[in-house]
Design a protein around this motif. Structure first.
Motif, short mmCIF file in Angstrom:
data_model
loop_
_atom_site.label_atom_id
_atom_site.label_comp_id
_atom_site.label_asym_id
_atom_site.label_seq_id
_atom_site.Cartn_x
_atom_site.Cartn_y
_atom_site.Cartn_z
N THR A 88 21.46 -44.48 3.58
CA THR A 88 21.03 -43.37 4.42
C THR A 88 19.75 -42.75 3.91
OG1 THR A 88 21.71 -41.23 5.32
CG2 THR A 88 22.40 -41.74 3.08
N GLY A 89 19.08 -42.09 4.82
CA GLY A 89 17.91 -41.32 4.44
C GLY A 89 18.29 -39.88 4.14
N LEU A 90 19.56 -39.52 4.33
CA LEU A 90 20.04 -38.18 4.05
C LEU A 90 20.07 -37.97 2.54
CD1 LEU A 90 23.06 -38.02 6.55
CD2 LEU A 90 20.74 -37.13 6.89
N THR A 91 19.46 -36.92 2.12
CA THR A 91 19.37 -36.67 0.68
C THR A 91 20.06 -35.40 0.22
OG1 THR A 91 17.23 -35.56 0.98
CG2 THR A 91 17.19 -37.93 0.52
N GLU A 92 20.65 -34.69 1.17
CA GLU A 92 21.33 -33.45 0.80
C GLU A 92 22.58 -33.77 -0.02
OE1 GLU A 92 20.36 -30.38 1.28
OE2 GLU A 92 18.51 -31.05 2.30
N THR A 93 22.83 -32.92 -1.00
CA THR A 93 24.01 -33.11 -1.86
C THR A 93 25.30 -33.05 -1.05
OG1 THR A 93 22.87 -32.11 -3.74
CG2 THR A 93 25.27 -32.18 -3.84
N ALA A 94 25.34 -32.18 -0.05
CA ALA A 94 26.54 -32.05 0.78
C ALA A 94 26.86 -33.35 1.49
CB ALA A 94 26.36 -30.92 1.79
N ASP A 95 25.81 -34.08 1.93
CA ASP A 95 26.04 -35.36 2.61
C ASP A 95 26.64 -36.38 1.65
OD1 ASP A 95 25.01 -34.52 5.11
OD2 ASP A 95 22.96 -34.77 4.33
N LYS A 96 26.11 -36.39 0.43
CA LYS A 96 26.65 -37.34 -0.56
C LYS A 96 28.11 -37.01 -0.90
CE LYS A 96 22.23 -38.54 -2.70
NZ LYS A 96 21.46 -38.62 -3.95
N VAL A 97 28.37 -35.71 -1.05
CA VAL A 97 29.74 -35.30 -1.35
C VAL A 97 30.68 -35.72 -0.23
CG1 VAL A 97 31.28 -33.30 -1.62
CG2 VAL A 97 29.08 -33.38 -2.83
N ARG A 98 30.22 -35.54 1.01
CA ARG A 98 31.05 -35.93 2.15
C ARG A 98 31.33 -37.43 2.10
NH1 ARG A 98 29.63 -35.53 8.63
NH2 ARG A 98 31.69 -36.24 9.36
N GLY A 99 30.31 -38.22 1.75
CA GLY A 99 30.50 -39.67 1.67
C GLY A 99 31.54 -40.05 0.65
N PHE A 100 31.51 -39.38 -0.51
CA PHE A 100 32.51 -39.68 -1.52
C PHE A 100 33.90 -39.21 -1.09
CE2 PHE A 100 28.73 -39.58 -4.47
CZ PHE A 100 28.75 -40.94 -4.73
N GLU A 101 33.96 -38.11 -0.35
CA GLU A 101 35.24 -37.58 0.10
C GLU A 101 35.95 -38.53 1.05
OE1 GLU A 101 34.25 -33.81 1.73
OE2 GLU A 101 34.49 -32.72 -0.17
N VAL A 102 35.19 -39.23 1.91
CA VAL A 102 35.82 -40.15 2.87
C VAL A 102 36.09 -41.52 2.25
CG1 VAL A 102 34.87 -38.98 4.88
CG2 VAL A 102 33.59 -40.87 3.82
N GLY A 103 35.69 -41.72 0.99
CA GLY A 103 36.08 -42.96 0.32
C GLY A 103 34.95 -43.86 -0.13
N GLY A 104 33.67 -43.45 0.03
CA GLY A 104 32.57 -44.26 -0.43
C GLY A 104 32.53 -44.34 -1.94
N VAL A 105 31.92 -45.44 -2.44
CA VAL A 105 31.85 -45.61 -3.90
C VAL A 105 30.42 -45.44 -4.43
CG1 VAL A 105 33.86 -47.14 -3.98
CG2 VAL A 105 31.56 -48.13 -3.71
N ASP A 106 29.41 -45.47 -3.50
CA ASP A 106 28.03 -45.41 -3.99
C ASP A 106 27.10 -45.07 -2.83
OD1 ASP A 106 25.94 -45.46 -5.77
OD2 ASP A 106 26.41 -47.45 -6.55
N TYR A 107 25.84 -44.75 -3.18
CA TYR A 107 24.81 -44.38 -2.20
C TYR A 107 23.54 -45.18 -2.48
CZ TYR A 107 25.99 -40.48 0.87
OH TYR A 107 26.47 -39.70 1.89
N LEU A 108 22.94 -45.68 -1.42
CA LEU A 108 21.59 -46.26 -1.47
C LEU A 108 20.70 -45.43 -0.55
CD1 LEU A 108 22.28 -50.09 -1.33
CD2 LEU A 108 21.16 -48.87 -3.20
N THR A 109 19.61 -44.93 -1.10
CA THR A 109 18.72 -44.08 -0.32
C THR A 109 17.59 -44.92 0.30
OG1 THR A 109 19.15 -42.24 -1.83
CG2 THR A 109 17.24 -42.05 -0.37
N LYS A 110 17.45 -44.76 1.60
CA LYS A 110 16.37 -45.46 2.30
C LYS A 110 15.02 -44.80 1.99
CE LYS A 110 19.25 -46.98 6.19
NZ LYS A 110 19.43 -46.95 7.64
N PRO A 111 13.92 -45.57 1.93
CA PRO A 111 13.90 -47.04 2.05
C PRO A 111 14.53 -47.70 0.83
CG PRO A 111 11.73 -46.27 1.44
CD PRO A 111 12.55 -45.03 1.70
N ILE A 112 15.28 -48.77 1.07
CA ILE A 112 16.06 -49.43 0.02
C ILE A 112 15.19 -50.40 -0.75
CG2 ILE A 112 18.00 -50.98 -0.41
CD1 ILE A 112 19.34 -49.69 2.07
#
Length: 449
Positions: A88-112
């Motif tokens: 994702t291009g979303l860089t807000e901490t809240a977005d990352k936290v939400r991703g981990f809450e729903v079960g994600g294991v990692d983040y890749l920030t675009k551009p990859i």
């Protein structure tokens, strides 16, 4: 781990075709097989019939965003263990936290970046491989544990069956008194001293009865007889020490339980006798003796052949009291020691029967008849005549033979079949005709009988 040699497959989900193509090329260069989906619904549908080891998941997509796709994957048992890396291009901490809450294991920030992509992917694929190996090992361990549990349960059942078999020969209650949990723990010479009530029962006329039977019929008859009486002993808190042909020797920690068992056994024998009579067979009867005293429970024999047994004169006295039951035609005879041990003696129908000196004993003992096991009409007659009968016995022992004779006559008027009253009538008639010899005490001397 070289993921190019492991056959891993990655699902790439992105609604931008260019992104999809670039990501697939990066994975292909690393020798990683890739599946693609252009939106969330397509990804969910694909995973229903395809297997993926990891999901690269775009967050911002039409219809169903990446967070919702991940949530659904984690709700499904078939896909919940697949690791999800958000792109994702979303860089807000809240977005990352939400991703981990729903079960994600990692983040890749675009551009990859190519190197970062491969580093994160290979790391999580390696973790996924280790996870699967662990799951397989756990499954194998669970299978082995289940097999061993089944084997142990089988062995336990065999042990329980063996213990049940042993308990037919060595009462488990005796093991408890000896302080042993298992029969295999019993050692030669184990013993304990304890006060108990001994019950000794014997069928009337057993030898003559079985003379007309074949051996098979005799065994069937005696097992039917014992099969009715033995459960009564256990039901009343006792245990059977041994069978002696048709005779039963049982032990009771509490005297009241022994008396109640004796009464119930007499009822059972009378019922069995009526069944035989109805079938045209000879009726049967039984006498019971009860004596309370100290005894030794223990093991005797030698190392290769031993048995649990009771050593005590208490056993002999119980057997001799059973013999007296036949003499007075009483169903149950108990000693004064058993009478003294009763907690509720007035709760039983009983009467004084005699004062005797048993074989092997110096001191005389008072004996009592328990008539609760008699037929109802006989029990009622003995209960009514009890005061007169016991007064007659008191007069007899006080040498007031005329009064004793009158009292016994009144008893026999109420119940002409009262065997004990008949015995005293004969004794008194002899004493009145010939006089009491010197030193007469009224005590029946059975030491030679």
């Amino acid at each position: 781990m070289d993921v190019s040699e492991t056959g891993h497959r990655v699902l790439v989900v992105d609604d931008t075709p260019t992104n999809l193509r670039v990501l697939v090329e990066h994975l292909d260069c690393a020798g990683i097989d890739a599946l693609t989906a252009c939106d969330g619904e397509s990804a969910l549908a694909l995973l229903r019939h395809e297997v993926a080891d990891l999901v690269l998941l775009d967050v911002v997509m039409p219809k169903v965003n990446g967070f919702e796709v991940c949530r659904r994957l984690k709700e499904d048992p078939a896909t919940r263990d697949i690791p999800v890396i958000f792109m994702t291009g979303l860089t807000e901490t809240a977005d990352k936290v939400r991703g981990f809450e729903v079960g994600g294991v990692d983040y890749l920030t675009k551009p990859i970046q190519h190197e970062e992509l491969l580093a994160r992917v290979t790391t999580h694929l390696s973790l996924r491989a280790l996870q699967r190996a662990l799951q397989e090992a756990n499954s194998d361990l669970e299978r082995r544990v289940a097999e061993r549990t089944a084997d142990l349960e089988h062995l336990n059942e065999e042990l329980r069956a063996t213990n049940r078999a042993y308990s037919r020969f060595v009462p488990t209650e005796m093991l408890g008194f000896l302080g042993r949990d298992r029969v295999v723990d019993v050692a030669l010479g184990d013993h304990v001293q304890i006060e108990m009530t001994v019950l000794f029962s014997d069928m009337r006329g057993f030898a003559a009865l079985t003379e007309t039977m074949t051996p098979g019929e005799a065994f069937s008859f005696i097992n039917s007889y014992l099969g009715r009486l033995s459960p009564i002993v256990r039901h009343h808190g006792g245990f059977i020490d041994k069978y002696i042909g048709d005779a039963i020797m049982a032990l009771f920690p509490r005297a009241d339980d022994g008396v109640r068992a004796a009464v119930a056994m007499q009822h059972a024998v009378r019922e069995f006798s009526e069944e035989r009579r109805s079938a045209g067979l000879s009726p049967i009867g039984m006498g019971i003796g009860l004596h309370t005293g100290s005894l030794m429970l223990g093991t005797i024999g030698e190392a290769a052949r031993m048995e649990a047994t009771v050593i005590s004169d208490t056993v002999n006295q119980a057997s001799r009291l059973e013999g007296l039951a036949a003499r007075y035609r009483a169903a149950i005879v108990m000693s004064e020691h058993t009478m003294a041990a009763l907690r509720a003696r007035e709760g039983y129908g009983h009467r004084s029967l005699d004062r005797v000196r048993l074989k092997g004993k110096r001191e005389p003992v008072s004996i009592f008849e328990v008539f609760d096991g008699d037929p109802p009409e006989t029990r009622a007659r003995k209960q009514r005549s009890r005061p007169r009968f016991e007064q007659a016995l008191a007069d007899y022992h006080a040498r007031r033979f005329a009064e004793a004779n009158l009292g016994i006559a009144h008893v026999l008027l109420q119940d002409p079949a009262d065997k004990a009253a008949q015995v005293y009538q004969q004794r008194i008639a002899h004493l009145m005709a010939h006089g009491a010899p010197d030193g007469w005490t009224g005590i029946e001397n059975l030491t030679e009988k």
